[in-house]
Design an enzyme around this catalytic site. Structure first.
Site, mmCIF file in Angstrom:
data_model
loop_
_atom_site.group_PDB
_atom_site.id
_atom_site.type_symbol
_atom_site.label_atom_id
_atom_site.label_comp_id
_atom_site.label_asym_id
_atom_site.label_seq_id
_atom_site.Cartn_x
_atom_site.Cartn_y
_atom_site.Cartn_z
ATOM 1 N N GLU A 20 0.831 -1.211 0.000
ATOM 2 C CA GLU A 20 0.000 0.000 0.000
ATOM 3 C C GLU A 20 0.867 1.265 0.000
ATOM 4 O O GLU A 20 0.589 2.213 -0.737
ATOM 5 C CB GLU A 20 -0.935 0.008 1.214
ATOM 6 N N ASN A 37 1.121 3.902 -3.113
ATOM 7 C CA ASN A 37 0.828 5.335 -2.956
ATOM 8 C C ASN A 37 1.914 6.191 -3.599
ATOM 9 O O ASN A 37 1.618 7.181 -4.267
ATOM 10 C CB ASN A 37 0.672 5.704 -1.485
ATOM 11 N N ARG A 97 -9.443 3.639 -7.636
ATOM 12 C CA ARG A 97 -8.727 3.591 -6.349
ATOM 13 C C ARG A 97 -9.727 3.613 -5.198
ATOM 14 O O ARG A 97 -10.705 4.337 -5.235
ATOM 15 C CB ARG A 97 -7.777 4.787 -6.224
#
Length: 143
Positions: free
Chosen positions: A48, A52, A106
């Protein structure tokens, strides 16, 4: 803070490197004898954080992502993932579940997932200078 071992990786913000970063951290963490569940949580949180950086930090192209892992005393895995991208103008808003600037595909759950899978989680950011995610995971001692 003293550490028992560490690694530092630097790589371009290409999507192919997300799996590399996740696997590298998992291999490093394996020295601490985590359970499969702990290892899965660590892999997901790293995935994650790196995603990002790839999606949000460098919208105009590629940049550098730096990943540092340290094994601290008391069986704590310390992970820092840093970019020098566009930064986050409003961290409070960005940390809200389901908030995203990445488009309809997303979920906006990245920070929430990282925080839920780690023992501690911090994020700092400065617009125009980049973002740093600092996560720690206490690995249970097995008998």
């Amino acid at each position: 803070m003293k550490f028992e071992n560490y690694m530092i990786l630097e790589f371009p913000s290409k999507s192919a490197n997300e799996a590399f970063a996740r696997s590298a951290v998992a291999c490093f963490a394996a020295q601490m004898d985590p359970t499969l569940e702990e290892l899965g949580d660590i892999r997901t949180a790293v995935s994650e954080a790196v995603t990002n950086c790839i999606v949000h930090a460098y919208p105009e192209g590629f940049g550098i992502i730096t990943l540092r892992c340290r094994m601290l005393k008391d069986n704590v895995l310390d992970i820092v993932i840093k970019d020098k991208g566009v930064g986050i103008p409003n961290l409070e808003e960005a940390r809200r579940p389901a908030f995203t600037t990445g488009g309809a595909d997303r979920s906006g759950m990245g920070f929430t997932i990282m925080e839920s899978f780690m023992t501690s989680f911090e994020v700092s950011s400065q617009p125009g200078k980049g973002t740093t995610v600092h996560m720690r995971r206490k690995i249970k001692q097995r008998q």
